[in-house]
Design an enzyme around this catalytic site. Structure first.
Site, short mmCIF file in Angstrom:
data_model
loop_
_atom_site.label_atom_id
_atom_site.label_comp_id
_atom_site.label_asym_id
_atom_site.label_seq_id
_atom_site.Cartn_x
_atom_site.Cartn_y
_atom_site.Cartn_z
N GLU A 159 3.44 -5.38 3.93
CA GLU A 159 3.36 -6.77 4.36
C GLU A 159 4.14 -7.62 3.37
OE1 GLU A 159 -0.52 -8.23 5.26
OE2 GLU A 159 -1.08 -6.35 6.23
N CYS A 268 -4.20 -1.39 4.52
CA CYS A 268 -3.84 0.03 4.53
C CYS A 268 -4.54 0.85 3.46
CB CYS A 268 -2.33 0.18 4.37
SG CYS A 268 -1.46 -0.15 5.90
#
Ligand code: UDX
Length: 442
Positions: A159, A268
């Protein structure tokens, strides 16, 4: 190629836009009506640098469109990428209901050969399960059924730099047992490989799935390792930054991912470490190292609380400013953000918590309505008993240290990201504590 992407969240939308930009004709599908509405009217519904501009470009030239109709998306596609969520379940494994449903629906609607590619992070046996549910659906359809070829193509995007990571990857990994799927995936990635020259690793399905698990678990292990070393540095008066630098010069170790701090967060690492641990145990191997990795990571939040207690004794009824809410700079994502855990723990102890973040305050207001929100870091610190830095945003790194001292009630700084110049902070009269910066106190 004609491609459909099922699930246009962070991974799905970035993948869709980048593949469209590489010349494919892409249809993005989602069952969230509000998200579709936003995308159709041109708005990217989350913060990711460069994505809005890219989506504007590829929707304007017609290479990316959106739909809520799965039959239409399947009809369009030679390759369907599944990018739906795989949220963690209480037992540690991921919830694979959504991915199963997509596989069944694709098998129901396919009218010609189609490749179904799992991009969501899934345990290394999901491909076999998908093949099973697809075959069952095909048996139900009988002679009507079209072939659905299963493949795994994990993503490795971060990200904040997701567009670059996707458009210019370090490597492309895909696995399949089907010649047709392999050929089509080669075709999907041919323009990217030609442009970037990245290596391609072709495997079977479980190997591709495992590459993703092993990569994220290894990176998380590296972070917990350096954080554990930092905790020792604190005790023996050593400097973690120089330790990491000294280690990183060994070509076998390298410099990346050795920044000690308050711990990793995000959508994640925490979930993937849990899922890999869960998978290993479910197949009869106890990967206890990963248990330790999680515990060290959670312990880093405790390290910050201990430093606050060392300085302030009791925390109840005190006011503490937290600078940075997002799990890292460049995103408004609060999932598993250390700042949120910290704020919750402090609120529980009766602390007045003030928070600054340049982009993520909207999410904080929803998640923790009792936190007081500020769009200026110095105003957030005004009169506080201490400040904790939880995200290394540039706006926080570049704070004027004298102004910070003047704003605080007590001049106590716990720098959970080691992003300030510790020596300069001490020279400015701040009681500065980093993570693993024990040399500053010795
Ligand atoms: C990660 C992986 O990098 C990516 O390949 C995968 O596909 C998805 O998960 P992401 O979660 O976006 O990406 O963030 P990343 O930049 O990897 O950082 C993860 C966490 O580790 C953040 O909380 C970050 O602050 C922390 N981190 C990272 C450190 O504490 N120190 C470091 O040196 C690097």
């Amino acid at each position: 190629m004609n491609i459909s992407i099922v699930g246009v969240g962070h991974v799905g939308l970035v993948t869709a836009a980048v593949l469209a930009d590489y010349g494919h004709t892409v249809m993005g599908l989602d069952d969230d009506a509000a998200k579709l509405e936003a995308l159709r009217s041109g708005d990217v519904p989350f913060f990711e640098p460069g994505l809005q501009e890219l989506v504007d470009r590829v929707t304007a030239d017609g290479s990316l469109a959106f739909t809520g109709d799965l039959a239409r998306a399947v009809d369009h596609a030679e390759v369907v990428f599944v990018c739906v969520g795989t949220p963690g379940l209480p037992g540690g494994g991921p919830d694979l209901r959504f991915i199963e449903r997509v596989a069944v629906e694709v098998a129901q609607h396919a009218t010609r050969d189609v490749v179904l590619v799992e991009k969501s992070t899934v345990p290394a046996n999901t491909g076999a399960r998908l093949t099973q549910v697809i075959e069952r659906e095909q048996q139900r359809r009988g002679s009507d059924a079209a072939a659905v070829h299963v493949a795994s193509n994990p993503e490795f995007l971060r990200e904040g730099v997701a567009v670059k990571d996707t458009a210019e990857p370090d490597r492309i990994v895909y696995g399949t047992a089907s010649d047709l799927a392999r050929e089509r995936l080669r075709e999907v990635y041919a323009p990217m490989v030609a442009a970037v020259g990245c290596p391609v690793v072709e495997t079977d399905v479980p190997t591709a799935e495992l590459i993703k698990h092993a990569s994220n678990a290894f990176l998380a292990t590296r972070l917990s390792f350096i954080n554990a070393v930092a905790n020792v540095c604190d005790k023996v008066g050593a400097d973690i930054e120089l330790v990491a630098q000294g280690m990183g010069h060994d070509a076998r170790i390298g410099h990346a991912f050795l920044q000690a701090g308050i711990g990793y967060g995000g959508s994640c690492f925490p979930k993937d470490v849990d899922a890999f641990l869960h998978l290993s145990r479910s197949v009869g191997y106890d990967f206890g190292l990963l248990d330790e990795v999680r515990q060290i990571n959670a312990g880093q939040r405790q390290v910050v609380l201990d430093k606050l207690r060392d300085e302030l004794w009791h925390l109840t009824d005190k006011t503490i400013a937290i600078l940075g809410a997002a799990f890292k700079p460049g995103t408004d994502d609060l999932r598993e953000a250390p700042a949120i855990y910290l704020a919750e723990a402090l609120l529980e102890e009766g602390v007045t918590v003030r928070m600054y973040d340049p982009v993520a305050l909207g999410g904080v207001a929803t998640a923790l309505p009792d936190v007081k929100l500020f769009d200026d870091p110095l105003v957030a610190c005004r009169g506080a008993h201490a400040v904790v830095i939880a995200t290394e945003w540039e706006q926080i790194r570049s704070l004027d240290l004298s102004e910070l001292k003047a704003a605080l009630g007590y001049p106590i700084v716990i720098d959970g990201r080691n992003c300030l110049d510790g020596r300069a902070a001490m020279d400015a009269g701040l009681h500065y504590h980093g993570i693993g910066r024990g040399h500053l106190r010795s």
